[in-house]
Design a protein around this motif. Structure first.
Motif, PDB file in Angstrom:
ATOM      1  N   ARG A  15       1.036  -1.251   0.165  1.00 49.07           N
ATOM      2  CA  ARG A  15      -0.058   0.086  -0.014  1.00 49.07           C
ATOM      3  C   ARG A  15       0.918   1.527   0.064  1.00 49.07           C
ATOM      4  NH1 ARG A  15      -5.203  -0.708   1.093  1.00 49.07           N
ATOM      5  NH2 ARG A  15      -5.957  -3.332   2.031  1.00 49.07           N
ATOM      6  N   GLU A  16       1.696   1.017   0.532  1.00 50.29           N
ATOM      7  CA  GLU A  16       2.905   2.084   1.217  1.00 50.29           C
ATOM      8  C   GLU A  16       3.115   2.428  -0.513  1.00 50.29           C
ATOM      9  OE1 GLU A  16       5.799   3.582   4.064  1.00 50.29           O
ATOM     10  OE2 GLU A  16       4.404   1.792   4.356  1.00 50.29           O
ATOM     11  N   MET A  17       4.088   1.162  -1.250  1.00 49.27           N
ATOM     12  CA  MET A  17       4.423   1.184  -2.560  1.00 49.27           C
ATOM     13  C   MET A  17       3.348   2.297  -3.475  1.00 49.27           C
ATOM     14  SD  MET A  17       6.533  -1.829  -2.674  1.00 49.27           S
ATOM     15  CE  MET A  17       6.817  -1.576  -4.770  1.00 49.27           C
ATOM     16  N   GLU A  18       2.840   1.765  -3.573  1.00 50.19           N
ATOM     17  CA  GLU A  18       1.580   2.407  -4.673  1.00 50.19           C
ATOM     18  C   GLU A  18       1.049   3.445  -4.161  1.00 50.19           C
ATOM     19  OE1 GLU A  18      -0.813   1.807  -6.928  1.00 50.19           O
ATOM     20  OE2 GLU A  18      -2.534   3.273  -5.946  1.00 50.19           O
ATOM     21  N   ARG A  19       1.491   3.932  -2.765  1.00 53.22           N
ATOM     22  CA  ARG A  19       1.284   5.653  -2.498  1.00 53.22           C
ATOM     23  C   ARG A  19       2.144   6.456  -3.323  1.00 53.22           C
ATOM     24  NH1 ARG A  19       2.673   8.162   1.285  1.00 53.22           N
ATOM     25  NH2 ARG A  19       3.465   6.739   1.965  1.00 53.22           N
ATOM     26  N   GLU A  20       3.156   6.105  -2.799  1.00 51.96           N
ATOM     27  CA  GLU A  20       4.555   6.726  -3.587  1.00 51.96           C
ATOM     28  C   GLU A  20       4.650   6.196  -4.685  1.00 51.96           C
ATOM     29  OE1 GLU A  20       7.048   4.883   0.797  1.00 51.96           O
ATOM     30  OE2 GLU A  20       7.367   4.042  -0.902  1.00 51.96           O
ATOM     31  N   LEU A  21       4.068   5.283  -5.255  1.00 52.33           N
ATOM     32  CA  LEU A  21       3.698   5.592  -6.794  1.00 52.33           C
ATOM     33  C   LEU A  21       3.332   6.584  -7.438  1.00 52.33           C
ATOM     34  CD1 LEU A  21       5.620   3.845  -9.172  1.00 52.33           C
ATOM     35  CD2 LEU A  21       2.761   2.221  -9.574  1.00 52.33           C
ATOM     36  N   HIS A  22       1.865   7.103  -6.760  1.00 54.46           N
ATOM     37  CA  HIS A  22       1.282   7.241  -7.150  1.00 54.46           C
ATOM     38  C   HIS A  22       1.589   9.106  -6.556  1.00 54.46           C
ATOM     39  CE1 HIS A  22      -2.621  10.618  -6.589  1.00 54.46           C
ATOM     40  NE2 HIS A  22      -3.321   9.436  -7.004  1.00 54.46           N
ATOM     41  N   ASP A  23       2.203   9.093  -6.129  1.00 51.83           N
ATOM     42  CA  ASP A  23       3.164  10.478  -5.579  1.00 51.83           C
ATOM     43  C   ASP A  23       4.136  11.161  -6.921  1.00 51.83           C
ATOM     44  OD1 ASP A  23       1.220  10.940  -3.603  1.00 51.83           O
ATOM     45  OD2 ASP A  23       2.581  10.862  -1.960  1.00 51.83           O
ATOM     46  N   MET A  68      10.924   7.127  -1.220  1.00 52.21           N
ATOM     47  CA  MET A  68      10.739   5.699  -1.377  1.00 52.21           C
ATOM     48  C   MET A  68      12.403   4.736  -0.649  1.00 52.21           C
ATOM     49  SD  MET A  68       9.094   5.545  -5.110  1.00 52.21           S
ATOM     50  CE  MET A  68       8.885   4.545  -4.896  1.00 52.21           C
ATOM     51  N   ARG A  69      13.309   5.990  -1.143  1.00 51.35           N
ATOM     52  CA  ARG A  69      14.749   5.434  -0.790  1.00 51.35           C
ATOM     53  C   ARG A  69      14.897   5.198   0.691  1.00 51.35           C
ATOM     54  NH1 ARG A  69      19.067   8.758  -3.845  1.00 51.35           N
ATOM     55  NH2 ARG A  69      18.589   6.946  -5.491  1.00 51.35           N
ATOM     56  N   GLU A  70      14.340   5.894   1.378  1.00 52.70           N
ATOM     57  CA  GLU A  70      14.783   5.538   2.997  1.00 52.70           C
ATOM     58  C   GLU A  70      14.010   4.363   3.343  1.00 52.70           C
ATOM     59  OE1 GLU A  70      13.262   8.824   5.010  1.00 52.70           O
ATOM     60  OE2 GLU A  70      14.361  10.310   4.239  1.00 52.70           O
ATOM     61  N   ARG A  71      12.479   4.482   2.337  1.00 58.53           N
ATOM     62  CA  ARG A  71      11.682   3.361   3.756  1.00 58.53           C
ATOM     63  C   ARG A  71      12.228   2.118   2.623  1.00 58.53           C
ATOM     64  NH1 ARG A  71       8.074  -0.036   1.075  1.00 58.53           N
ATOM     65  NH2 ARG A  71       7.946   1.610  -0.892  1.00 58.53           N
TER      66      ARG A  71
ATOM     67  N   SER B  82      -3.076   2.934  -9.240  1.00 57.23           N
ATOM     68  CA  SER B  82      -2.590   1.562 -10.541  1.00 57.23           C
ATOM     69  C   SER B  82      -3.598   0.220 -10.130  1.00 57.23           C
ATOM     70  CB  SER B  82      -1.344   0.547 -10.182  1.00 57.23           C
ATOM     71  OG  SER B  82      -0.714   1.741  -9.484  1.00 57.23           O
ATOM     72  N   GLN B  83      -4.656   0.126  -9.343  1.00 53.63           N
ATOM     73  CA  GLN B  83      -5.373  -0.614  -9.085  1.00 53.63           C
ATOM     74  C   GLN B  83      -6.081  -0.684 -10.298  1.00 53.63           C
ATOM     75  OE1 GLN B  83      -5.449   1.940  -6.903  1.00 53.63           O
ATOM     76  NE2 GLN B  83      -4.517   0.471  -4.988  1.00 53.63           N
ATOM     77  N   VAL B  84      -6.286  -2.007 -10.936  1.00 50.38           N
ATOM     78  CA  VAL B  84      -7.326  -2.669 -12.282  1.00 50.38           C
ATOM     79  C   VAL B  84      -8.699  -2.058 -11.766  1.00 50.38           C
ATOM     80  CG1 VAL B  84      -8.037  -3.704 -13.630  1.00 50.38           C
ATOM     81  CG2 VAL B  84      -5.576  -4.100 -13.040  1.00 50.38           C
TER      82      VAL B  84
END
Lengths: 88, 255
Positions: A15-23, A68-71, B82-84
């Motif tokens: 979930r955290e990765m998803e949020r960071e990617l979104h940002d 992201m790198r810190e995490r 990203s969610q489909v």
């Protein structure tokens, strides 16, 4: 740590990765569209405006990558069961 | 086509607006979900480019509201998630397409063109007023059945006037909607292009006879399309509407 709590932790990481990617997506879209627009207009003022805008967006991207790198470093320091690894 | 961009990030909203305007569309931008619904209610755009993360009312709520009230407006959803499942949900709610961030302006323009192409296929591509007929799909114009070749700007000008269906179009409106210029920019480009259109549409008779004018000057206001055919109603219009008479300074462009 139980297998169940390991799955929960993996879920949290995802979930955290998803949020960071979104940002990262928003400044990257602005960077791309701003440069394309500058190229489409083609005059010096538009190109300068696009470059200045691009530098603002890359600064935001740098921050996002820093988070992201810190995490990543934090997660790599943990054991597979989620416990903190020794600092040595 | 009339497009509404709904994006809470001002800089991105303006980029998208400029990019879509470069394709010849008339584009408005709003920054939140409530403003999007209000604008759609008042103006019913042909296409809405809708970001999902919005203040006041999020994109999914806007989409649901829109589809229940204005099925005529097509929707292209922008999302960074990203969610489909989310994209499937938007498509099920009536969105025509979804574009994942980050994206290129060229891809956005191409997807908008594709949506509008499909929209035109289902709607009639023909615009007609009196003797003038325009096919927006194959971009052809006919006067009394005779094809007339127009430049891109002449086509856009005639298209705007055809969509007004004989109502008066002011110079300020034409300048802003067709040329994207400020109404007080001090140019006579509208008059010049009206003259080009008059000449081309007036020369379209195959028998070589002079045609009736299809564009009338509305004194002090602007221009409107007329039938271009003889009728009882066209006799005795008085001095208010001057058929085919352009202002004296309309032969040369004034920048």
């Amino acid at each position: 740590m139980s297998a169940g709590s390991g799955l929960v932790r993996n879920d949290l990481i995802l979930r955290e990765m998803e949020r960071e990617l979104h940002d990262l997506c928003q400044p990257l879209t602005k960077l791309q569209c701003g440069l394309e627009l500058g190229q489409m207009c083609g005059d010096e003022a538009s190109l300068m405006e696009a470059v200045e805008g691009a530098l603002v967006e890359t600064a935001t991207l740098f921050q996002g990558i820093g988070v992201m790198r810190e995490r990543l470093v934090r997660e790599m320091g943990r054991g597979v069961d989620g416990s903190e690894a020794d600092g040595d | 086509m009339r497009i509404l961009v709904v994006e809470d990030d001002r800089a991105l909203g303006l980029f998208l607006q400029k990019g879509l305007r470069s394709e010849g569309h008339s584009v408005e931008w709003v920054g939140d979900g409530d403003a999007a619904v209000q604008h759609a209610t008042a103006n019913q755009p042909d296409l809405m480019v809708l970001d999902l993360s919005l203040p006041c009312r999020d994109g999914v709520e806007v989409l649901a509201e829109l589809q229940s009230q204005f099925a005529r407006t097509s929707v292209l959803v922008l999302t960074g998630r990203s969610q489909v499942e989310e994209r499937v949900r938007c498509l099920n709610l009536g969105a025509d397409d979804c574009l994942l961030k980050p994206f290129s302006l060229h891809e956005l323009n191409a997807r908008c063109r594709a949506i509008l192409r499909r929209k035109i296929q289902f709607a009639s591509p023909l615009l007609r007023h009196g003797a003038v007929e325009m096919n927006r799909m194959d971009r052809t114009v006919r006067r009394d059945g005779v094809e007339v070749e127009l430049t891109g700007k002449e086509f856009a000008l005639l298209e705007f006037m055809l969509m007004r269906n004989g109502e008066c179009c002011t110079r300020a409106e034409l300048l802003s909607e067709v040329w994207k210029m400020s109404p007080d920019s001090g140019t006579n480009v509208v008059d010049v292009y009206i003259n080009y259109l008059r000449r081309k549409l007036g020369n379209a008779r195959p028998d070589g006879h002079a045609s009736l004018p299809v564009i009338e000057t509305v004194r002090g206001e602007g221009y409107r399309l007329c039938s271009g055919r003889k009728s009882v109603a066209s006799v005795g219009m008085g001095g208010r509407v001057l058929a085919g008479i352009a202002p004296p300074n309309n032969h040369r462009l004034v920048a």
